[in-house]
Enzyme design. Structure first.
Site, PDB file in Angstrom:
ATOM      1  N   GLY A   1       1.495  -2.796  -6.147  1.00 56.46           N
ATOM      2  CA  GLY A   1       1.365  -1.473  -5.529  1.00 56.46           C
ATOM      3  C   GLY A   1      -0.015  -0.897  -5.778  1.00 56.46           C
ATOM      4  N   GLY A   2      -0.109   0.018  -6.740  1.00 61.71           N
ATOM      5  CA  GLY A   2      -1.338   0.757  -7.026  1.00 61.71           C
ATOM      6  C   GLY A   2      -2.600  -0.092  -7.081  1.00 61.71           C
TER       7      GLY A   2
ATOM      8  N   HIS B   1      12.844  -2.196  -0.423  1.00 61.18           N
ATOM      9  CA  HIS B   1      12.078  -1.724  -1.593  1.00 61.18           C
ATOM     10  C   HIS B   1      12.876  -0.612  -2.285  1.00 61.18           C
ATOM     11  CE1 HIS B   1       8.974   0.221  -3.983  1.00 61.18           C
ATOM     12  NE2 HIS B   1       8.302  -0.915  -3.896  1.00 61.18           N
TER      13      HIS B   1
ATOM     14  N   GLU C   1      12.051   2.158  -3.395  1.00 60.74           N
ATOM     15  CA  GLU C   1      11.768   3.519  -2.909  1.00 60.74           C
ATOM     16  C   GLU C   1      12.552   3.795  -1.630  1.00 60.74           C
ATOM     17  OE1 GLU C   1       7.505   3.165  -2.996  1.00 60.74           O
ATOM     18  OE2 GLU C   1       7.596   3.132  -5.180  1.00 60.74           O
TER      19      GLU C   1
ATOM     20  N   TRP D   1       0.806  -1.223   0.000  1.00 59.89           N
ATOM     21  CA  TRP D   1       0.000   0.000   0.000  1.00 59.89           C
ATOM     22  C   TRP D   1       0.838   1.273   0.000  1.00 59.89           C
ATOM     23  CZ3 TRP D   1      -4.770  -0.787   3.791  1.00 59.89           C
ATOM     24  CH2 TRP D   1      -5.679  -1.652   3.174  1.00 59.89           C
TER      25      TRP D   1
ATOM     26  N   GLU E   1      11.678  -6.356  -8.694  1.00 61.22           N
ATOM     27  CA  GLU E   1      10.938  -5.167  -9.103  1.00 61.22           C
ATOM     28  C   GLU E   1      11.852  -4.237  -9.885  1.00 61.22           C
ATOM     29  OE1 GLU E   1       7.251  -4.609  -6.348  1.00 61.22           O
ATOM     30  OE2 GLU E   1       8.893  -3.364  -5.658  1.00 61.22           O
TER      31      GLU E   1
HETATM   32  P1  PGA Z   1       3.168  -0.684  -8.640  1.00 54.51           P
HETATM   33  O1  PGA Z   1       4.165  -0.820  -7.393  1.00 54.51           O
HETATM   34  O2  PGA Z   1       2.381  -1.965  -8.732  1.00 54.51           O
HETATM   35  O3  PGA Z   1       2.291   0.502  -8.299  1.00 54.51           O
HETATM   36  O4  PGA Z   1       4.008  -0.452  -9.852  1.00 54.51           O
HETATM   37  C1  PGA Z   1       4.794  -2.037  -7.086  1.00 54.51           C
HETATM   38  C2  PGA Z   1       5.709  -1.868  -5.900  1.00 54.51           C
HETATM   39  O5  PGA Z   1       6.382  -0.831  -5.792  1.00 54.51           O
HETATM   40  O6  PGA Z   1       5.802  -2.764  -5.039  1.00 54.51           O
END
Ligand code: PGA
Length: 248
Positions: free
Chosen positions: A233-234, A94, A96, A10, A166
């Site tokens: 994610g989204g 992750h 990010e 999320w 990812e």
């Molecule tokens: P996304 O994100 O499905 O919005 O591309 C995946 C994630 O960062 O785990």
């Protein structure tokens, strides 16, 4: 046999009230199957989600943790604290967090050690940037992340590991890796695990693909041989979308 895992990430979305609304809608359309479902939510929503899903087999995960049990680390949450409230998974490394919070392979490694020590199953993320892919460094980058992150992780610990491939260029961009590209990297990751441990561990490790997984492409991705599931994610924020991926 590896049990497929569909895990929602999320990120920094939803208030606790919104999480409860999600849980009620999702429970109405979710039926337990041989797919493991997890939701990795912000810290403040974890207890509410644990409570909402207590009579189901949906597991709740966090998105980060500190590697110390306690200490003067303002703003951090320890694995022990997560374990106390029954958290099953924790996303570690992750992209990010690597990008915005300077999470290095060394830090990822310390967090993995702690997660295993307290009994939280880590979802370890690896993946290359577009620049790295463009100069043919994708495999090298992912291998380095695996070797650094898994340093001194034992064979027994590695058996219960979840790895999420990812590619950074596919996250939140609507641009998915092709199923073949994703499958090829997930197969490569399994080979690296075999090299670092043995074929039994490589056979047990669950490898997810993440990056713009949507109801429209989930089946194609999940049908690939080396891919055991998805980190979403989204599309995990909307019950009607997430359920379609779970029921791929
Ligand atoms: P996304 O994100 O499905 O919005 O591309 C995946 C994630 O960062 O785990």
């Amino acid at each position: 046999m590896r049990k497929p895992l569909i895990a929602g990430n999320w990120k920094m979305f939803k208030t606790t009230a919104e999480a409860k609304v999600f849980a009620e809608s999702f429970k109405n359309i979710y039926e337990s199957s041989d797919i493991q479902v997890a939701i990795c939510a912000p810290f403040t929503q974890l207890e509410a989600l644990k409570d909402s899903f207590k009579d189901t087999d949906v597991k709740i995960g966090a998105q980060n943790m500190h590697f110390a049990d306690e200490g003067a680390f303002t703003g951090e949450i320890s694995a022990v604290m997560l374990k106390e409230i029954g958290i099953y998974y924790c996303i570690i490394g992750h992209s990010e967090r690597r990008q915005y919070f300077v999470e290095t392979d060394g830090i990822v490694n310390k967090k993995l050690h702690k997660a295993f020590a307290v009994g939280i199953t880590p979802i370890m993320c690896v993946g290359e940037t577009l620049e790295q892919r463009d100069v043919d460094k994708a495999f090298e980058v992912v291998k380095t992340q695996l070797m650094g992150g898994l340093k001194d992780i034992t064979t027994t610990q590695a058996e219960s590991l979840v790895i999420a491939y990812e590619p950074v260029w596919a996250i939140g961009t609507g641009r998915t890796a092709s199923p073949e590209q994703a499958n090829q990297m997930c197969g490569f990751i399994r080979d690296v695990i075999e090299e670092l441990y043995n074929d039994d561990v490589a056979d047990k490790v669950i490898i997810l693909y993440g990056g713009s997984v949507k109801p429209e492409n989930a089946t194609e991705i999940m049908n690939m041989e080396e891919i055991d599931g998805a980190l979403v994610g989204g599309a995990s924020l909307v019950p009607e979308d997430f359920i379609q991926i779970v029921n791929f």
